[in-house]
Design an enzyme around this catalytic site. Structure first.
Site, PDB file in Angstrom:
ATOM      1  N   TYR A  26       0.829  -1.207   0.000  1.00  0.00           N
ATOM      2  CA  TYR A  26       0.000   0.000   0.000  1.00  0.00           C
ATOM      3  C   TYR A  26       0.866   1.260   0.000  1.00  0.00           C
ATOM      4  CZ  TYR A  26      -4.488   2.342   0.809  1.00  0.00           C
ATOM      5  OH  TYR A  26      -5.623   3.090   0.686  1.00  0.00           O
ATOM      6  N   LEU A  29       2.019   1.746  -3.545  1.00  0.00           N
ATOM      7  CA  LEU A  29       0.924   2.272  -4.360  1.00  0.00           C
ATOM      8  C   LEU A  29       0.732   3.763  -4.093  1.00  0.00           C
ATOM      9  CD1 LEU A  29      -1.512   1.963  -6.272  1.00  0.00           C
ATOM     10  CD2 LEU A  29      -2.863   1.380  -4.234  1.00  0.00           C
ATOM     11  N   HIS A  30       0.722   4.139  -2.832  1.00  0.00           N
ATOM     12  CA  HIS A  30       0.557   5.545  -2.460  1.00  0.00           C
ATOM     13  C   HIS A  30       1.649   6.410  -3.102  1.00  0.00           C
ATOM     14  CE1 HIS A  30       0.111   9.177  -0.109  1.00  0.00           C
ATOM     15  NE2 HIS A  30       1.279   8.986   0.476  1.00  0.00           N
ATOM     16  N   MET A  31       2.887   5.955  -3.027  1.00  0.00           N
ATOM     17  CA  MET A  31       3.998   6.721  -3.616  1.00  0.00           C
ATOM     18  C   MET A  31       3.820   6.871  -5.126  1.00  0.00           C
ATOM     19  SD  MET A  31       7.218   5.343  -1.326  1.00  0.00           S
ATOM     20  CE  MET A  31       8.270   5.425  -2.718  1.00  0.00           C
TER      21      MET A  31
END
Length: 188
Positions: A26, A29-31
């Site tokens: 996660y 993905l956020h980055m």
């Protein structure tokens, strides 16, 4: 409008727990979503459960096929490929219902809140205790993912809440975690 999805499933690993792997996935993905300024990809956790409290072993990405293809073509899964199985991009089932998947924040530590108030307002411990009673503390019962803040470097629990099921989608954008309190994702 969200028309497609792709499932990212955690592979079993005897040395690393699924929640730890999900947190690492996660974060990546956020980055990627921050780096590429993506606001049109939402996330869901198909195995989400309150009892037992878990997000499960699968992260589902929702969006338009072209956007999902571009995201998956990026190198954001580098180093995680041994731990993640990416499915293929597929059409959302026509019978899917819809719901929001959103971040929920809680005042979880009264002592921390009091210390913060003392710093900000220059109050004594007694004044802060009067202003912030123990009753404000809440023990969340929602599933969460443990991640590290990119701005402060501090780890935190990102609690995930689900909105009610809806028959019609609500279009809009998502934050850099793929969450929204108003924009829905297909739920199936």
């Amino acid at each position: 409008m969200t028309t497609h999805y792709i499932d990212l499933t955690l592979a079993p690993d005897p040395e690393v727990s699924p929640p730890h792997l999900l947190g690492a996935l996660y974060e990546r993905l956020h980055m990627a979503m921050v780096q590429h300024r993506i606001e049109s990809v939402g996330v869901s956790f198909p195995q989400y459960s309150l009892a037992p409290r878990t997000l499960g072993h699968r992260l589902r990405l929702h969006g338009q096929a072209a956007v999902l293809e571009r995201l998956m073509a990026e190198n954001w899964l580098k180093g995680a490929r041994d731990h993640v199985r990416a499915g293929t991009i597929a059409h959302v089932p026509a019978v899917a219902t819809h719901r929001t998947v959103q971040r929920r924040q809680f005042k979880t530590n009264v002592e921390r809140l009091r210390r913060r108030r003392m710093r900000r307002k220059g109050e004594s411990a007694e004044q802060a205790a009067q202003a912030i009673p123990a009753s404000v503390e809440r023990r969340p019962n929602l599933p969460y993912v443990w991640i590290r803040s990119r701005s402060s470097g501090q780890p935190f629990c990102l609690f995930i809440g689900m909105g009610p099921l809806q028959s019609e989608p609500v279009p809009g954008t998502y934050n850099s975690y793929g969450l929204s309190g108003t924009t829905t994702i297909p739920w199936f």
